[in-house]
Design an enzyme around this catalytic site. Structure first.
Site, PDB file in Angstrom:
ATOM      1  N   LYS A   1       0.845  -1.199   0.000  1.00 46.32           N
ATOM      2  CA  LYS A   1       0.000   0.000   0.000  1.00 46.32           C
ATOM      3  C   LYS A   1       0.884   1.254   0.000  1.00 46.32           C
ATOM      4  O   LYS A   1       0.670   2.173  -0.768  1.00 46.32           O
ATOM      5  CB  LYS A   1      -0.914  -0.044   1.230  1.00 46.32           C
ATOM      6  CG  LYS A   1      -1.854   1.124   1.330  1.00 46.32           C
ATOM      7  CD  LYS A   1      -2.791   0.956   2.508  1.00 46.32           C
ATOM      8  CE  LYS A   1      -3.452   2.279   2.834  1.00 46.32           C
ATOM      9  NZ  LYS A   1      -4.322   2.197   4.010  1.00 46.32           N
TER      10      LYS A   1
ATOM     11  N   GLY B   1      -4.869  -1.688   5.055  1.00 41.02           N
ATOM     12  CA  GLY B   1      -4.104  -2.835   4.566  1.00 41.02           C
ATOM     13  C   GLY B   1      -4.748  -4.169   4.922  1.00 41.02           C
ATOM     14  O   GLY B   1      -4.878  -5.066   4.089  1.00 41.02           O
TER      15      GLY B   1
ATOM     16  N   GLU C   1      -4.532  -6.267  15.082  1.00 40.84           N
ATOM     17  CA  GLU C   1      -3.966  -4.974  14.662  1.00 40.84           C
ATOM     18  C   GLU C   1      -5.036  -3.882  14.784  1.00 40.84           C
ATOM     19  O   GLU C   1      -4.735  -2.716  14.980  1.00 40.84           O
ATOM     20  CB  GLU C   1      -3.429  -5.066  13.222  1.00 40.84           C
ATOM     21  CG  GLU C   1      -2.321  -4.065  12.926  1.00 40.84           C
ATOM     22  CD  GLU C   1      -1.701  -4.209  11.545  1.00 40.84           C
ATOM     23  OE1 GLU C   1      -2.391  -3.993  10.542  1.00 40.84           O
ATOM     24  OE2 GLU C   1      -0.504  -4.539  11.460  1.00 40.84           O
TER      25      GLU C   1
ATOM     26  N   LYS D   1       9.731  -0.968  14.358  1.00 40.76           N
ATOM     27  CA  LYS D   1      10.342  -0.665  13.046  1.00 40.76           C
ATOM     28  C   LYS D   1      11.478   0.327  13.228  1.00 40.76           C
ATOM     29  O   LYS D   1      12.567   0.152  12.685  1.00 40.76           O
ATOM     30  CB  LYS D   1       9.300  -0.049  12.100  1.00 40.76           C
ATOM     31  CG  LYS D   1       8.262  -1.008  11.583  1.00 40.76           C
ATOM     32  CD  LYS D   1       7.359  -0.282  10.574  1.00 40.76           C
ATOM     33  CE  LYS D   1       6.137  -1.102  10.241  1.00 40.76           C
ATOM     34  NZ  LYS D   1       5.164  -0.388   9.426  1.00 40.76           N
TER      35      LYS D   1
HETATM   36  O1  F6P Z   1       3.393  -2.544   9.725  1.00 45.59           O
HETATM   37  C1  F6P Z   1       2.072  -2.936   9.654  1.00 45.59           C
HETATM   38  C2  F6P Z   1       1.529  -2.710   8.288  1.00 45.59           C
HETATM   39  O2  F6P Z   1       1.436  -1.356   8.042  1.00 45.59           O
HETATM   40  C3  F6P Z   1       0.186  -3.392   8.095  1.00 45.59           C
HETATM   41  O3  F6P Z   1      -0.857  -2.664   8.606  1.00 45.59           O
HETATM   42  C4  F6P Z   1       0.163  -3.577   6.621  1.00 45.59           C
HETATM   43  O4  F6P Z   1      -0.808  -4.495   6.220  1.00 45.59           O
HETATM   44  C5  F6P Z   1       1.564  -4.028   6.372  1.00 45.59           C
HETATM   45  O5  F6P Z   1       2.342  -3.281   7.279  1.00 45.59           O
HETATM   46  C6  F6P Z   1       2.090  -3.858   4.983  1.00 45.59           C
HETATM   47  O6  F6P Z   1       2.052  -2.534   4.556  1.00 45.59           O
HETATM   48  P1  F6P Z   1       2.207  -2.149   3.045  1.00 45.59           P
HETATM   49  O7  F6P Z   1       1.104  -2.750   2.279  1.00 45.59           O
HETATM   50  O8  F6P Z   1       2.191  -0.649   3.014  1.00 45.59           O
HETATM   51  O9  F6P Z   1       3.543  -2.676   2.571  1.00 45.59           O
END
Ligand code: F6P
Length: 500
Positions: free
Chosen positions: A200, A260, A346, A489
């Site tokens: 995303k 997400g 989450e 992170k």
């Molecule tokens: O770190 C958690 C998160 O943001 C989730 O909510 C999300 O599904 C996943 O990481 C992956 O995020 P992205 O699709 O932006 O790579």
């Protein structure tokens, strides 16, 4: 105001529930069943695609009335309307929450129609072999590179709908563990593989590291020009996708109004769409939409996700249950619990309310489980004879897809037996050995699908999405952000920069 901001513990209904709990705490379901011959009929609910038997819960009709009163007092109706009407209910991120708009064919946004059409054309070309790889061969393998919601949903649905799958082999790379990446690469041929990078944000460390490594591996065997035929991306971050070298026609858009963990219905589901074909993918969306309509229009006392959400609140906040088990009695749903853990934990793993105050009650429970009958030979002992109260959802399909009746009869018998054993225990039996006594009185829901199909799966998933929404709405938390994942992170990045 997008969502009401009522502390549920300050309501009259909460005090009533507290008082009611004092009376209910010692009531045995064995007695309730003995006294109420119509209990199962009264406490069952059938929708188009999913049925619920909630009679094996530590409740009476009064409990349901009080829980429904709590939902009303915390203005769940306003919260539901706000979500479907596109209010900015994800206030902490200033976003709408409109995954339901991805599956409403009666009023679809033009950009959703366009992306679905792009998915339809593209998946068709992959399936029929008209989309060729760089040596002129048809695609045989698809590798989805993503993590969290960009992996768990599509991976689970593709697995769940294996019966409806075509010839394509679909693989999922999520973990940044390079060994995992190498093991997948061992199985594929670059000439016949399509890589779908799903992120995303297109900033996720794991996904970008994996995508970069895979691209490098690919370029060891093919020229730069071949990237166009073999790499596509799904993201909201179009500039980042372009700078990765992906063509605009191979870029599938998603939107910030889709979280997400609720995104499998969008182009995030492209790997699934290729694996089962567009019309099956559309059936998945249609099934989810049927559940959306049920959720939006049914009275709370006859509303499947509302009842499930309220029962969860009953156990976590009054009985102080800390976990909920989910046991699907179909191997097709072997990845379901992993998916549900993200969707639920989450979303509702929060401890600050919508007024910014620290919460003094329970929010999201731990969700865990595995497929039956495997679970029966692993952890079910603790459900039957342990000291913890663990409300459990059993998920059952009435018919087997391959028609193996002898197996299916055993599967169904085991599922029903477990719900019955948890309820009754050895109640009424004269057992002198204390180690062989089962107390029973352990709560469970039985969710039934007539058969596992794209449509019924869609409805089941939407039902759990809305259950999670109900919990969050009533408990006065913001279910659609996930700031809790950020600190780790940041710290990982600090470790990285100090190591190298
Ligand atoms: O770190 C958690 C998160 O943001 C989730 O909510 C999300 O599904 C996943 O990481 C992956 O995020 P992205 O699709 O932006 O790579």
């Amino acid at each position: 105001m997008a969502l009401p901001k009522i502390n549920p513990t300050t309501t009259k209904s909460w005090s009533n529930l507290q008082e009611h709990f004092t009376a209910m705490e010692t009531v045995k379901m064995q007695t309730l069943f003995a006294n109420e011959t119509d209990r199962k009929e009264r406490m069952s609910l059938t929708t188009d695609l999913v049925s619920l038997d909630f009679s094996k819960n530590r409740i009476t009709s009064q409990t349901i009335d009080l829980l429904v009163a709590l939902a009303k007092e915390t203005k769940l109706d306003k919260a539901i309307a706000a979500q479907f009407n596109g209010a900015v209910i994800n206030e902490t991120e200033n976003r709408q929450v409109l995954h339901t708009a991805l599956r409403d064919f009666t009023a679809m946004k033009p950009e959703v129609v366009a992306t679905l059409d792009q998915m339809k054309q593209f998946s068709q070309a992959i399936i029929d072999g008209s989309h060729k790889g760089y040596t002129g061969k048809a695609i045989t393998d698809i590798v989805n590179i993503g993590i969290g919601g960009s992996d768990l949903g599509p991976a689970m649905v593709t697995e769940a709908l294996t019966y409806y799958k075509n010839h394509l082999n679909v693989h999922y790379i999520s973990n940044v563990d390079g060994d995992h990446v190498c093991e997948i690469l061992k199985k594929i041929d670059p000439q016949t593989t399509l890589f779908i990078i799903v992120s995303k944000t297109f900033t996720t460390q794991e996904t970008l590291t994996n995508a970069t490594s895979v691209r490098k591996w690919f370029l060891q065997q093919a020229g730069e020009k071949a990237i166009a035929q073999h790499f596509v991306a799904v993201s909201t971050n179009l500039p980042a996708v372009a700078s990765f070298g992906i063509l605009p026609q191979h870029t599938f858009t998603m939107w910030n109004w889709v979280g997400g963990r609720f995104s499998l219905w969008s182009a995030v589901g492209l790997s699934t769409c290729c694996a089962i074909g567009y019309s099956n993918f559309e059936q998945l969306l249609q099934g989810a939409h049927k559940m959306d309509c049920h959720f939006k229009t049914s009275e709370f006392s006859h509303n499947l996700p509302v009842l499930l959400g309220l029962l969860s609140i009953w156990y976590t906040n009054f009985f102080k249950a800390e976990t909920e088990a989910v046991l699907p009695y179909t191997q097709y749903l072997s990845k379901f619990v992993d998916y549900l853990q993200q969707a639920s934990m989450e979303s509702n793993g929060k401890s600050v309310d919508r007024n910014g105050a620290t919460i003094a009650y329970q929010t999201g429970p731990v969700v865990w489980g595995n497929t039956g009958t495997n679970a029966q030979h692993a952890f079910i002992q603790l459900l039957h004879q342990g000291t913890l109260l663990i409300p459990t959802d059993f998920i059952l399909c009435e018919t087997s897809l391959h028609g193996k009746e002898n197996h299916h009869d055993i599967l169904v018998a085991n599922c029903l037996a477990q719900t019955q054993a948890l309820l009754m225990g050895t109640h009424g039996e004269d057992i002198s050995n204390p180690y062989k006594v089962f107390q029973g009185n352990k709560p469970s829901n039985l969710l039934t699908l007539q058969k596992l199909s794209p449509e019924s799966l869609g409805a089941l998933l939407a039902m759990y999405e809305h259950k999670i929404f109900v919990q969050g709405a009533v408990l006065n938390i913001y279910s659609f952000d996930q700031f809790g994942v950020e600190l780790g992170k940041k710290m990982a990045n600090k470790h990285l920069s100090s190591q190298f």
